[in-house]
Design a protein around this motif. Structure first.
Motif, PDB file in Angstrom:
ATOM      1  N   GLN A 118      41.879  53.297  47.810  1.00  0.00           N
ATOM      2  CA  GLN A 118      41.671  53.330  49.253  1.00  0.00           C
ATOM      3  C   GLN A 118      40.813  52.163  49.690  1.00  0.00           C
ATOM      4  OE1 GLN A 118      40.737  57.134  50.865  1.00  0.00           O
ATOM      5  NE2 GLN A 118      40.357  56.361  52.912  1.00  0.00           N
ATOM      6  N   THR A 119      41.287  51.419  50.673  1.00  0.00           N
ATOM      7  CA  THR A 119      40.541  50.306  51.256  1.00  0.00           C
ATOM      8  C   THR A 119      40.658  50.386  52.769  1.00  0.00           C
ATOM      9  OG1 THR A 119      42.464  48.836  51.216  1.00  0.00           O
ATOM     10  CG2 THR A 119      41.041  48.828  49.261  1.00  0.00           C
ATOM     11  N   PRO A 120      39.720  49.767  53.481  1.00  0.00           N
ATOM     12  CA  PRO A 120      39.803  49.787  54.954  1.00  0.00           C
ATOM     13  C   PRO A 120      41.084  49.138  55.464  1.00  0.00           C
ATOM     14  CG  PRO A 120      37.625  49.142  54.253  1.00  0.00           C
ATOM     15  CD  PRO A 120      38.472  49.164  53.016  1.00  0.00           C
ATOM     16  N   ARG A 121      41.541  48.121  54.738  1.00  0.00           N
ATOM     17  CA  ARG A 121      42.688  47.366  55.236  1.00  0.00           C
ATOM     18  C   ARG A 121      44.004  48.098  54.995  1.00  0.00           C
ATOM     19  NH1 ARG A 121      46.010  42.817  53.754  1.00  0.00           N
ATOM     20  NH2 ARG A 121      45.307  42.875  51.586  1.00  0.00           N
ATOM     21  N   LYS A 122      44.153  48.700  53.820  1.00  0.00           N
ATOM     22  CA  LYS A 122      45.442  49.290  53.439  1.00  0.00           C
ATOM     23  C   LYS A 122      45.444  50.812  53.432  1.00  0.00           C
ATOM     24  CE  LYS A 122      47.273  45.503  50.652  1.00  0.00           C
ATOM     25  NZ  LYS A 122      47.895  45.144  49.351  1.00  0.00           N
ATOM     26  N   GLY A 123      44.288  51.429  53.647  1.00  0.00           N
ATOM     27  CA  GLY A 123      44.251  52.883  53.565  1.00  0.00           C
ATOM     28  C   GLY A 123      44.383  53.322  52.122  1.00  0.00           C
ATOM     29  N   ARG A 124      44.925  54.504  51.867  1.00  0.00           N
ATOM     30  CA  ARG A 124      45.078  55.020  50.514  1.00  0.00           C
ATOM     31  C   ARG A 124      46.496  54.719  50.019  1.00  0.00           C
ATOM     32  NH1 ARG A 124      42.996  60.988  48.949  1.00  0.00           N
ATOM     33  NH2 ARG A 124      41.149  60.060  49.876  1.00  0.00           N
ATOM     34  N   GLU A 125      46.586  53.987  48.929  1.00  0.00           N
ATOM     35  CA  GLU A 125      47.891  53.610  48.396  1.00  0.00           C
ATOM     36  C   GLU A 125      47.987  53.967  46.915  1.00  0.00           C
ATOM     37  OE1 GLU A 125      48.513  49.367  48.334  1.00  0.00           O
ATOM     38  OE2 GLU A 125      46.434  48.956  47.800  1.00  0.00           O
ATOM     39  N   PRO A 126      49.162  54.367  46.462  1.00  0.00           N
ATOM     40  CA  PRO A 126      49.351  54.655  45.031  1.00  0.00           C
ATOM     41  C   PRO A 126      49.431  53.349  44.259  1.00  0.00           C
ATOM     42  CG  PRO A 126      51.417  54.923  46.195  1.00  0.00           C
ATOM     43  CD  PRO A 126      50.384  54.618  47.236  1.00  0.00           C
ATOM     44  N   ILE A 127      48.766  53.285  43.117  1.00  0.00           N
ATOM     45  CA  ILE A 127      48.819  52.066  42.325  1.00  0.00           C
ATOM     46  C   ILE A 127      49.381  52.287  40.933  1.00  0.00           C
ATOM     47  CG2 ILE A 127      46.984  50.872  43.588  1.00  0.00           C
ATOM     48  CD1 ILE A 127      45.109  51.620  41.300  1.00  0.00           C
ATOM     49  N   ALA A 128      49.309  53.500  40.412  1.00  0.00           N
ATOM     50  CA  ALA A 128      49.868  53.773  39.089  1.00  0.00           C
ATOM     51  C   ALA A 128      50.151  55.264  38.966  1.00  0.00           C
ATOM     52  CB  ALA A 128      48.905  53.323  37.985  1.00  0.00           C
ATOM     53  N   ARG A 129      51.204  55.575  38.213  1.00  0.00           N
ATOM     54  CA  ARG A 129      51.614  56.963  38.051  1.00  0.00           C
ATOM     55  C   ARG A 129      52.018  57.194  36.611  1.00  0.00           C
ATOM     56  NH1 ARG A 129      56.185  57.426  41.530  1.00  0.00           N
ATOM     57  NH2 ARG A 129      57.492  57.097  39.702  1.00  0.00           N
ATOM     58  N   SER A 130      51.727  58.391  36.104  1.00  0.00           N
ATOM     59  CA  SER A 130      52.028  58.729  34.711  1.00  0.00           C
ATOM     60  C   SER A 130      52.715  60.077  34.633  1.00  0.00           C
ATOM     61  CB  SER A 130      50.716  58.783  33.914  1.00  0.00           C
ATOM     62  OG  SER A 130      50.905  59.429  32.671  1.00  0.00           O
ATOM     63  N   ALA A 131      53.862  60.100  33.945  1.00  0.00           N
ATOM     64  CA  ALA A 131      54.573  61.349  33.689  1.00  0.00           C
ATOM     65  C   ALA A 131      54.293  61.819  32.267  1.00  0.00           C
ATOM     66  CB  ALA A 131      56.074  61.149  33.892  1.00  0.00           C
ATOM     67  N   ASN A 132      54.564  63.072  32.005  1.00  0.00           N
ATOM     68  CA  ASN A 132      54.242  63.646  30.697  1.00  0.00           C
ATOM     69  C   ASN A 132      55.135  63.099  29.594  1.00  0.00           C
ATOM     70  OD1 ASN A 132      52.639  65.473  29.156  1.00  0.00           O
ATOM     71  ND2 ASN A 132      54.437  66.791  28.981  1.00  0.00           N
ATOM     72  N   ASN A 133      56.233  62.458  29.959  1.00  0.00           N
ATOM     73  CA  ASN A 133      57.109  61.848  28.945  1.00  0.00           C
ATOM     74  C   ASN A 133      56.788  60.364  28.760  1.00  0.00           C
ATOM     75  OD1 ASN A 133      58.008  60.837  31.358  1.00  0.00           O
ATOM     76  ND2 ASN A 133      60.109  61.565  31.159  1.00  0.00           N
TER      77      ASN A 133
ATOM     78  N   TYR B  19      42.458  45.028  33.998  1.00  0.00           N
ATOM     79  CA  TYR B  19      42.200  43.720  33.405  1.00  0.00           C
ATOM     80  C   TYR B  19      42.355  42.640  34.477  1.00  0.00           C
ATOM     81  CZ  TYR B  19      43.070  46.303  29.066  1.00  0.00           C
ATOM     82  OH  TYR B  19      43.029  47.220  28.050  1.00  0.00           O
ATOM     83  N   ASN B  20      41.631  41.528  34.246  1.00  0.00           N
ATOM     84  CA  ASN B  20      41.761  40.393  35.152  1.00  0.00           C
ATOM     85  C   ASN B  20      41.664  40.848  36.614  1.00  0.00           C
ATOM     86  OD1 ASN B  20      42.174  37.734  35.932  1.00  0.00           O
ATOM     87  ND2 ASN B  20      44.411  37.904  35.872  1.00  0.00           N
ATOM     88  N   VAL B  21      40.618  41.569  36.912  1.00  0.00           N
ATOM     89  CA  VAL B  21      40.491  42.140  38.254  1.00  0.00           C
ATOM     90  C   VAL B  21      40.269  41.050  39.288  1.00  0.00           C
ATOM     91  CG1 VAL B  21      39.690  44.374  37.425  1.00  0.00           C
ATOM     92  CG2 VAL B  21      38.010  42.582  37.944  1.00  0.00           C
ATOM     93  N   ARG B  22      40.675  41.362  40.513  1.00  0.00           N
ATOM     94  CA  ARG B  22      40.577  40.431  41.632  1.00  0.00           C
ATOM     95  C   ARG B  22      39.762  41.086  42.746  1.00  0.00           C
ATOM     96  NH1 ARG B  22      47.151  39.795  41.792  1.00  0.00           N
ATOM     97  NH2 ARG B  22      47.405  38.720  39.785  1.00  0.00           N
ATOM     98  N   SER B  23      39.323  40.278  43.690  1.00  0.00           N
ATOM     99  CA  SER B  23      38.522  40.828  44.780  1.00  0.00           C
ATOM    100  C   SER B  23      39.297  41.893  45.555  1.00  0.00           C
ATOM    101  CB  SER B  23      38.065  39.710  45.712  1.00  0.00           C
ATOM    102  OG  SER B  23      39.180  38.989  46.206  1.00  0.00           O
ATOM    103  N   GLU B  24      40.606  41.720  45.645  1.00  0.00           N
ATOM    104  CA  GLU B  24      41.420  42.693  46.373  1.00  0.00           C
ATOM    105  C   GLU B  24      41.583  44.017  45.632  1.00  0.00           C
ATOM    106  OE1 GLU B  24      42.305  39.564  45.584  1.00  0.00           O
ATOM    107  OE2 GLU B  24      44.412  39.447  44.992  1.00  0.00           O
ATOM    108  N   ASP B  25      41.104  44.088  44.398  1.00  0.00           N
ATOM    109  CA  ASP B  25      41.121  45.360  43.669  1.00  0.00           C
ATOM    110  C   ASP B  25      39.933  46.246  44.055  1.00  0.00           C
ATOM    111  OD1 ASP B  25      42.222  43.615  40.711  1.00  0.00           O
ATOM    112  OD2 ASP B  25      43.428  44.750  42.158  1.00  0.00           O
ATOM    113  N   SER B  26      39.024  45.720  44.822  1.00  0.00           N
ATOM    114  CA  SER B  26      37.875  46.519  45.270  1.00  0.00           C
ATOM    115  C   SER B  26      38.354  47.688  46.114  1.00  0.00           C
ATOM    116  CB  SER B  26      36.921  45.651  46.094  1.00  0.00           C
ATOM    117  OG  SER B  26      36.352  44.626  45.327  1.00  0.00           O
ATOM    118  N   GLY B  27      37.679  48.802  45.964  1.00  0.00           N
ATOM    119  CA  GLY B  27      38.036  49.970  46.759  1.00  0.00           C
ATOM    120  C   GLY B  27      37.554  51.233  46.091  1.00  0.00           C
ATOM    121  N   MET B  28      37.873  52.352  46.725  1.00  0.00           N
ATOM    122  CA  MET B  28      37.595  53.654  46.140  1.00  0.00           C
ATOM    123  C   MET B  28      38.846  54.111  45.403  1.00  0.00           C
ATOM    124  SD  MET B  28      35.217  55.962  45.834  1.00  0.00           S
ATOM    125  CE  MET B  28      34.106  55.951  47.236  1.00  0.00           C
TER     126      MET B  28
END
Length: 123
Positions: free
Chosen positions: A39-54, A83-92
């Motif tokens: 979640q960021t002020p600019r983009k709101g809450r967005e999904p970035i990664a998902r994991s299934a049980n398989n 890895y290799n984080v960027r300033s745009e990775d900042s957020g909750m």
């Protein structure tokens, strides 16, 4: 009843690495489709990664190749290696679970959320 508890958020310099963890308290993690949201002020809450049980995974374009989502079923933990984080990775960062959907087959909303853990990337 299930509770999600995130940890690992921190301040890190651009180009560095960080690992977030989400402890699933209650039913086994294998019962859920799991995901990380940012979640960021600019983009709101967005999904970035998902994991299934398989072991199927999905990544947003912005993090693909730099972030890795994984499960430790024995410990009931979901992790996000950054890895290799960027300033745009900042957020909750929030861990989320979708009940009764271990293979992430549903398009429904995630119904269980953690309290979030903050990440700040400085350049």
């Amino acid at each position: 009843q299930v509770h999600l508890v995130e940890s690992g958020g921190d301040s890190v310099q651009a180009g560095g690495s960080l690992t977030l963890s989400c402890t699933v308290r209650g039913p086994p993690i294998s019962s859920f489709c799991m995901a990380w949201f940012r979640q960021t002020p600019r983009k709101g809450r967005e999904p970035i990664a998902r994991s299934a049980n398989n072991d199927d995974t999905f990544y947003a374009e912005s993090v693909r190749g730099r972030f890795t989502i994984s499960r430790e079923s024995r410990k009931n933990i979901l992790s996000l290696q950054m890895y290799n984080v960027r300033s745009e990775d900042s957020g909750m960062y929030y861990c989320a679970a979708r009940s009764s959907d271990p293979y992430c087959s549903s398009t429904g909303s995630f119904d269980v959320w953690g309290q979030g853990t903050p990440v700040t990337v400085s350049s």
